[in-house]
Design an enzyme around this catalytic site. Structure first.
Site, PDB file in Angstrom:
ATOM      1  N   GLY A  25      29.491  -2.380  -9.063  1.00 42.81           N
ATOM      2  CA  GLY A  25      29.559  -3.270  -7.909  1.00 42.81           C
ATOM      3  C   GLY A  25      29.628  -2.509  -6.602  1.00 42.81           C
ATOM      4  O   GLY A  25      29.713  -1.277  -6.577  1.00 42.81           O
ATOM      5  N   ALA A  47      46.286  -5.309  -2.840  1.00 39.71           N
ATOM      6  CA  ALA A  47      46.145  -5.489  -1.396  1.00 39.71           C
ATOM      7  C   ALA A  47      44.851  -6.236  -1.117  1.00 39.71           C
ATOM      8  O   ALA A  47      43.834  -6.002  -1.777  1.00 39.71           O
ATOM      9  CB  ALA A  47      46.132  -4.136  -0.680  1.00 39.71           C
ATOM     10  N   HIS A 102      31.952 -11.647   7.019  1.00 38.49           N
ATOM     11  CA  HIS A 102      31.623 -10.746   5.914  1.00 38.49           C
ATOM     12  C   HIS A 102      30.170 -10.922   5.496  1.00 38.49           C
ATOM     13  O   HIS A 102      29.477 -11.833   5.945  1.00 38.49           O
ATOM     14  CB  HIS A 102      32.534 -11.004   4.710  1.00 38.49           C
ATOM     15  N   HIS A 103      29.753 -10.057   4.590  1.00 37.31           N
ATOM     16  CA  HIS A 103      28.374 -10.069   4.081  1.00 37.31           C
ATOM     17  C   HIS A 103      28.057 -11.387   3.364  1.00 37.31           C
ATOM     18  O   HIS A 103      28.954 -12.118   2.916  1.00 37.31           O
ATOM     19  CB  HIS A 103      28.153  -8.883   3.140  1.00 37.31           C
ATOM     20  N   LYS A 135      29.693 -12.414  -0.172  1.00 34.61           N
ATOM     21  CA  LYS A 135      31.137 -12.558  -0.427  1.00 34.61           C
ATOM     22  C   LYS A 135      31.438 -13.976  -0.899  1.00 34.61           C
ATOM     23  O   LYS A 135      31.029 -14.948  -0.263  1.00 34.61           O
ATOM     24  CB  LYS A 135      31.949 -12.220   0.820  1.00 34.61           C
ATOM     25  N   THR A 160      41.924 -10.918   3.328  1.00 34.03           N
ATOM     26  CA  THR A 160      42.559 -10.329   4.509  1.00 34.03           C
ATOM     27  C   THR A 160      42.922 -11.411   5.519  1.00 34.03           C
ATOM     28  O   THR A 160      44.010 -11.393   6.108  1.00 34.03           O
ATOM     29  CB  THR A 160      41.630  -9.301   5.162  1.00 34.03           C
TER      30      THR A 160
END
Length: 260
Positions: free
Chosen positions: A17, A121, A153-154, A157, A164
């Site tokens: 990935g 995280a 984001h891309h 996603k 986050t």
């Protein structure tokens, strides 16, 4: 804790990935790490230099046989929970950056952390950790300002808002009572004072951008973090792996890594 002069035996899941490849590339540049296993659900489109990608179906056996000190995981919620279970059975530390976990997945990670050191995280960027601290301070200092959060984001996603963004929202809500998340707006939608606006953008190959906007009547404050390359997340995950290996069982946070 693992002696810094010894090689840290590393396992990587989701090795074909986006993030798995980044972790393998980052590990190849760090003499302290030795990749002893790399697994994926699907074979690579082309060979990955110096690393054999094996089937994720064999992970339970491989993690027991190869005896890594720590496994780094960026996959999907169900896979992450399964890998955490296997690492707990094998006594192997587990670092994951997978987001979008539901309560059942979180329960399995909590159970694993009772037997092994585990660190999850939403973001392994040191800059994001600082942004989170700045966000808390700004919300405390500007109690009457409107707050909006925008994350980008891309196109591939899956989860929205990003992990986050959710972490930043939790920070905001810990500093401001009676807040309500409003995801996007359409039609007749004036803003209420206690809202936190949340907006997700998916486009192109954007690695990640998060902006927290605090606006009063005569000024605005924008706190922004942009990741130019996914390598920053891989570097942080390896920092976490090196820090976590050899610690006592428990649930750890990335903030503990960057504060030591």
């Amino acid at each position: 804790m693992t002696d810094g002069r010894r090689s840290i035996r590393l396992g990587v899941t989701g090795a074909t990935g986006r993030m798995g490849r980044e972790v393998l590339a980052a590990a190849s540049d760090r003499p302290a790490f030795e990749v002893v296993l790399a697994v994926a659900r699907s074979p690579p489109d082309e060979p990955i230099e110096a690393v054999e990608i094996e089937s994720a179906d064999a992970f339970d056996r491989l993690v027991a046989d190869r005896e890594p000190h720590v496994v780094v995981d960026f996959t999907a919620p169900v896979s992450t929970a399964t890998y955490a279970d296997a690492c707990a059975d094998a006594g192997v530390a587990f670092v994951t950056g997978t987001t979008g976990l539901d309560d059942s997945h979180e329960r399995r990670l909590r159970a694993a952390s009772e037997r092994i050191p585990l660190l999850r995280a939403a973001n392994f960027s040191r800059g994001i950790a600082v942004l989170d601290a700045l966000c808390a301070r700004a919300v405390r200092s500007l109690p009457d300002y409107d707050i909006e959060l925008v994350e980008t984001h891309h196109a591939g996603k899956r989860d929205a808002p990003s992990g986050t963004a959710l972490s930043l929202l939790e920070t905001v809500e810990s500093e401001r009572d009676a807040s309500e998340r409003v995801h996007g707006r359409v039609g007749d939608s004036p803003r209420d004072a206690d809202e936190i606006g949340v907006h997700s953008i998916r486009a192109g190959a954007i690695a990640g951008e998060h902006e927290v906007v605090l606006a009063g009547d005569h000024e605005e404050l924008r706190l922004t973090h942009r990741a130019g390359d996914r390598g920053v997340f891989a570097a942080g995950a390896l920092d976490a792996a090196a820090w976590l290996a050899g610690r006592d069982p428990g649930r750890y946070a990335f903030a503990e890594v960057i504060e030591t």
